[in-house]
Scaffold this motif. Structure first.
Motif, short mmCIF file in Angstrom:
data_model
loop_
_atom_site.label_atom_id
_atom_site.label_comp_id
_atom_site.label_asym_id
_atom_site.label_seq_id
_atom_site.Cartn_x
_atom_site.Cartn_y
_atom_site.Cartn_z
N ARG A 1 -11.00 -22.56 3.20
CA ARG A 1 -11.77 -23.08 2.06
C ARG A 1 -13.18 -22.49 1.99
NH1 ARG A 1 -7.27 -23.92 1.11
NH2 ARG A 1 -6.23 -25.86 0.56
N THR A 2 -13.25 -21.18 1.83
CA THR A 2 -14.53 -20.50 1.68
C THR A 2 -14.62 -19.87 0.30
OG1 THR A 2 -13.59 -18.47 2.66
CG2 THR A 2 -14.67 -20.04 4.16
N GLU A 3 -15.76 -19.29 -0.03
CA GLU A 3 -15.98 -18.75 -1.37
C GLU A 3 -16.03 -17.22 -1.41
OE1 GLU A 3 -19.44 -20.54 -3.04
OE2 GLU A 3 -18.60 -22.56 -3.07
N THR A 4 -16.35 -16.58 -0.32
CA THR A 4 -16.44 -15.12 -0.32
C THR A 4 -15.07 -14.49 -0.08
OG1 THR A 4 -16.99 -15.10 2.03
CG2 THR A 4 -18.82 -15.15 0.46
N TYR A 5 -14.88 -13.31 -0.62
CA TYR A 5 -13.58 -12.65 -0.52
C TYR A 5 -13.72 -11.16 -0.77
CZ TYR A 5 -13.86 -12.76 -5.63
OH TYR A 5 -14.27 -12.59 -6.93
N PHE A 6 -12.66 -10.43 -0.44
CA PHE A 6 -12.52 -9.05 -0.90
C PHE A 6 -11.15 -8.95 -1.57
CE2 PHE A 6 -10.45 -8.83 3.25
CZ PHE A 6 -9.36 -8.00 3.02
N GLU A 7 -10.93 -7.91 -2.32
CA GLU A 7 -9.66 -7.71 -3.01
C GLU A 7 -8.91 -6.53 -2.41
OE1 GLU A 7 -10.61 -9.54 -7.42
OE2 GLU A 7 -10.57 -7.36 -7.17
N ALA A 8 -7.58 -6.67 -2.34
CA ALA A 8 -6.78 -5.59 -1.75
C ALA A 8 -5.36 -5.63 -2.30
CB ALA A 8 -6.76 -5.72 -0.23
N ASP A 9 -4.66 -4.53 -2.10
CA ASP A 9 -3.27 -4.42 -2.54
C ASP A 9 -2.34 -5.19 -1.61
OD1 ASP A 9 -3.68 -2.69 -4.75
OD2 ASP A 9 -3.77 -0.96 -3.41
N VAL A 10 -1.34 -5.83 -2.21
CA VAL A 10 -0.27 -6.48 -1.46
C VAL A 10 1.07 -6.03 -2.03
CG1 VAL A 10 -1.59 -8.51 -0.74
CG2 VAL A 10 -0.42 -8.52 -2.96
N ARG A 11 2.11 -6.13 -1.21
CA ARG A 11 3.44 -5.71 -1.63
C ARG A 11 4.48 -6.71 -1.14
NH1 ARG A 11 0.54 -2.89 -3.97
NH2 ARG A 11 0.47 -0.61 -4.13
N ARG A 12 5.57 -6.78 -1.87
CA ARG A 12 6.72 -7.54 -1.38
C ARG A 12 7.36 -6.77 -0.22
NH1 ARG A 12 11.16 -8.66 -5.41
NH2 ARG A 12 11.62 -10.43 -4.03
N LEU A 13 8.06 -7.47 0.64
CA LEU A 13 8.75 -6.82 1.74
C LEU A 13 9.72 -5.76 1.22
CD1 LEU A 13 9.45 -6.53 4.74
CD2 LEU A 13 11.08 -8.42 4.45
N SER A 14 10.45 -6.08 0.16
CA SER A 14 11.43 -5.13 -0.38
C SER A 14 10.76 -3.85 -0.87
CB SER A 14 12.22 -5.78 -1.52
OG SER A 14 11.34 -6.24 -2.54
N THR A 15 9.56 -3.97 -1.42
CA THR A 15 8.82 -2.79 -1.89
C THR A 15 8.39 -1.94 -0.70
OG1 THR A 15 7.99 -4.04 -3.79
CG2 THR A 15 6.84 -2.00 -3.22
N ILE A 16 7.92 -2.59 0.35
CA ILE A 16 7.50 -1.86 1.55
C ILE A 16 8.68 -1.11 2.16
CG2 ILE A 16 6.61 -2.13 3.89
CD1 ILE A 16 4.97 -4.52 2.83
N VAL A 17 9.82 -1.78 2.26
CA VAL A 17 11.02 -1.15 2.80
C VAL A 17 11.40 0.07 1.96
CG1 VAL A 17 13.50 -1.45 3.14
CG2 VAL A 17 11.92 -3.22 3.92
N ALA A 18 11.35 -0.08 0.65
CA ALA A 18 11.70 1.03 -0.24
C ALA A 18 10.71 2.19 -0.10
CB ALA A 18 11.77 0.55 -1.68
N ASP A 19 9.42 1.86 -0.02
CA ASP A 19 8.39 2.90 0.07
C ASP A 19 8.48 3.68 1.38
OD1 ASP A 19 7.45 2.19 -2.40
OD2 ASP A 19 5.72 1.05 -1.65
N LEU A 20 8.75 2.98 2.48
CA LEU A 20 8.81 3.64 3.78
C LEU A 20 10.18 4.25 4.07
CD1 LEU A 20 6.81 1.17 6.08
CD2 LEU A 20 6.01 3.26 4.97
N GLY A 21 11.20 3.75 3.37
CA GLY A 21 12.54 4.24 3.60
C GLY A 21 13.14 3.81 4.91
N VAL A 22 12.69 2.67 5.44
CA VAL A 22 13.21 2.15 6.70
C VAL A 22 13.13 0.63 6.67
CG1 VAL A 22 10.94 2.27 7.84
CG2 VAL A 22 13.03 2.30 9.21
N SER A 23 14.13 -0.02 7.28
CA SER A 23 14.15 -1.48 7.37
C SER A 23 13.73 -1.90 8.77
CB SER A 23 15.55 -2.03 7.07
OG SER A 23 15.88 -1.84 5.72
#
Length: 250
Positions: A148-170
């Motif tokens: 419950r804080t107010e400061t933050y940074f923004e970053a990319d997130v991915r679904r597990l299925s997207t990561i698997v597809a991008d890396l080509g490995v499960s």
């Protein structure tokens, strides 16, 4: 007073207890069933912080390929220092325990097994806010704003299925330490085809409960994993290990 130890013990569903290997420092260790390493090749490790002793130990001791995911700038800087220290033979200390420098005393060839990705895991492919911890000395940020804080940074997130597809490995083993986002990620996991043999999960509400219903949320997540074919084989005061039931030794 709520008996957390009894609660955790009650979540373990595999009897008799399987032999587990503890990998990492006292702070950063995870318990993995010993039999699993003979069957596994790839680890997805979500959440690095300033202790990647588990990841290094898995790569060094068992030769598994480890993909580490953490978009936190401080975590990436720490990983780079560890990487440089291993390469130069001058290991970076583990932030929480200077006496445990030996965890990073490994040959430079281990670096071939370690791969860092500056993204997080979530239930959508998007850019999200990661909220800071209350203690400015800590670096682990939370998508769900666990503290419950107010400061933050923004970053990319991915679904597990997207990561698997991008890396080509499960992954054969998944480790999740993502500051309260585990419920959302586990709910999305149920919609996907990826089924690793081993799941190591930190439930951060054991240390930072958002309200009095935290035991129900954790028990519900464990029950959902059971429906997906996973059994809890080990529980500590913040982390649980699950193994796919059809992969348990006979």
């Amino acid at each position: 007073m709520f008996d957390t130890a009894s609660f955790l013990k009650g979540l373990v569903s595999v009897e008799p207890e399987l032999p587990h290997v503890s990998l990492g420092t006292k702070y950063g260790a995870w318990q993995v069933p010993e039999f699993a390493f003979a069957q596994c090749e790839t680890v997805f490790s979500f959440g690095a912080g300033t202790d990647i002793s588990f990841d290094v130990a898995v790569a060094h001791r068992y030769g598994l390929t480890v993909h580490i995911f953490d978009p936190t700038p401080g975590a990436k800087k720490y990983y780079d220092r560890v990487q440089n220290g291993i390469r130069e033979g001058a290991p970076e200390k583990i932030m929480r325990d200077e006496q445990e420098r030996h965890w990073y005393r490994v040959p430079a060839s281990v670096l071939d097994k370690l791969h860092y990705h500056e993204i997080g895991i979530w239930d959508a492919d998007e850019v999200v806010k990661f909220y800071s911890p209350q203690n400015e000395a800590h670096i682990s940020h939370s998508i769900v704003n666990l503290q419950r804080t107010e400061t933050y940074f923004e970053a990319d997130v991915r679904r597990l299925s997207t990561i698997v597809a991008d890396l080509g490995v499960s992954p054969d083993i998944i480790k999740i330490d993502i500051e309260g986002a585990e419920y959302t990620v586990l709910a999305d996991f149920s919609k996907q085809d990826c089924r690793p043999l081993v799941f190591c999960i930190e439930f951060d509400e054991l240390n930072h409960p958002m309200d009095d219903n935290w035991p129900d949320r954790i028990a519900g997540a464990v029950a959902n994993l059971a429906q997906l074919g996973y059994a809890c084989t080990y529980a500590t005061d913040d982390g649980l290990c699950f193994v796919r039931k059809d992969g348990l030794p006979g």
